[in-house]
Write a protein that holds these residues in place. Structure first.
Motif: not given
Length: 220
Positions: A20, A45, A47
């Protein structure tokens, strides 16, 4: 007069050894729009969600959310470390969204309110240094060294959304909580006495209260 020197946002950039990306590398922009991002949570992802529009957060598990919506650091603190490290540190180097000038950010008390431009922000949490920050700085023992100084800036929650620009004055309304952000940082870094002191404050955020209580039950 205390003011905003720079406002900064991060775009995704690769992390060594990680799948990531990170958003710690901030670039100065003409303005930022701030709003409450809601509770900390993971997005696509892994985030996270920043209180600053277009600001990327790589780890929703550890960063972002309402209590870490905006991060502020004093330019004077960047200048201190520039002298210590013998190199220039540009605005945004510590991953901050707001670089202040003429404000002792690290004398902030929990729940102080800052009025900047059209926004109102509330002092909410210390910045606890992590491995991503250490890799960005590239300095041996950076996490311990940075934390030991105890002047890590502060996270801010968004009370009222708005636009913030360089040059905006910063007006501080003191909460009178008596709970200094550097004391909270020391607690998060493992100081048991500071944990006990923080828990005496009824308005301490749930995450800090839960973490400190758990540690003290095991060690205290």
């Amino acid at each position: 007069m205390a003011s905003v020197l720079s406002v900064n946002v991060g775009a995704p950039s690769p992390r060594s050894g990680k799948v990531t990306p990170t958003g710690i590398e901030k670039a100065s922009v003409p303005l930022i729009e701030v709003a409450d991002p809601g509770p900390r949570r993971r997005g696509p992802g892994d985030s996270g969600f920043s209180g600053v529009a277009s600001d990327f957060i790589g780890s929703g598990r550890h960063h972002g959310g309402a209590e870490q919506a905006v991060y502020a650091v004093a330019r004077e603190e960047l200048d201190h470390w520039s002298g210590e490290l013998g190199r220039d540190l540009p605005d945004g180097m510590f991953g901050e969204n707001i670089t202040t000038l003429g404000l002792d950010v690290d004398s902030s008390e929990y729940a102080d309110e800052w009025t900047i431009g059209g926004a109102v922000l509330r002092v909410s949490a210390p910045r606890v240094p992590c491995s991503t920050f250490a890799k960005r700085m590239g300095e041996k023992g950076w996490v311990k060294r940075f934390a030991a100084r105890g002047r890590a800036g502060t996270y801010l929650a968004v009370v009222s959304p708005g636009v913030i620009r360089p040059g905006d004055p910063i007006s501080v309304s003191r909460s009178g909580s008596g709970l200094l952000i550097p004391s909270l940082l020391a607690a998060w870094m493992g100081d048991l006495s500071e944990m006990r002191a923080a828990l005496a404050h009824d308005d301490l955020d749930d995450e800090s209260r839960g973490h400190f209580t758990q540690v003290l039950e095991k060690r205290g």
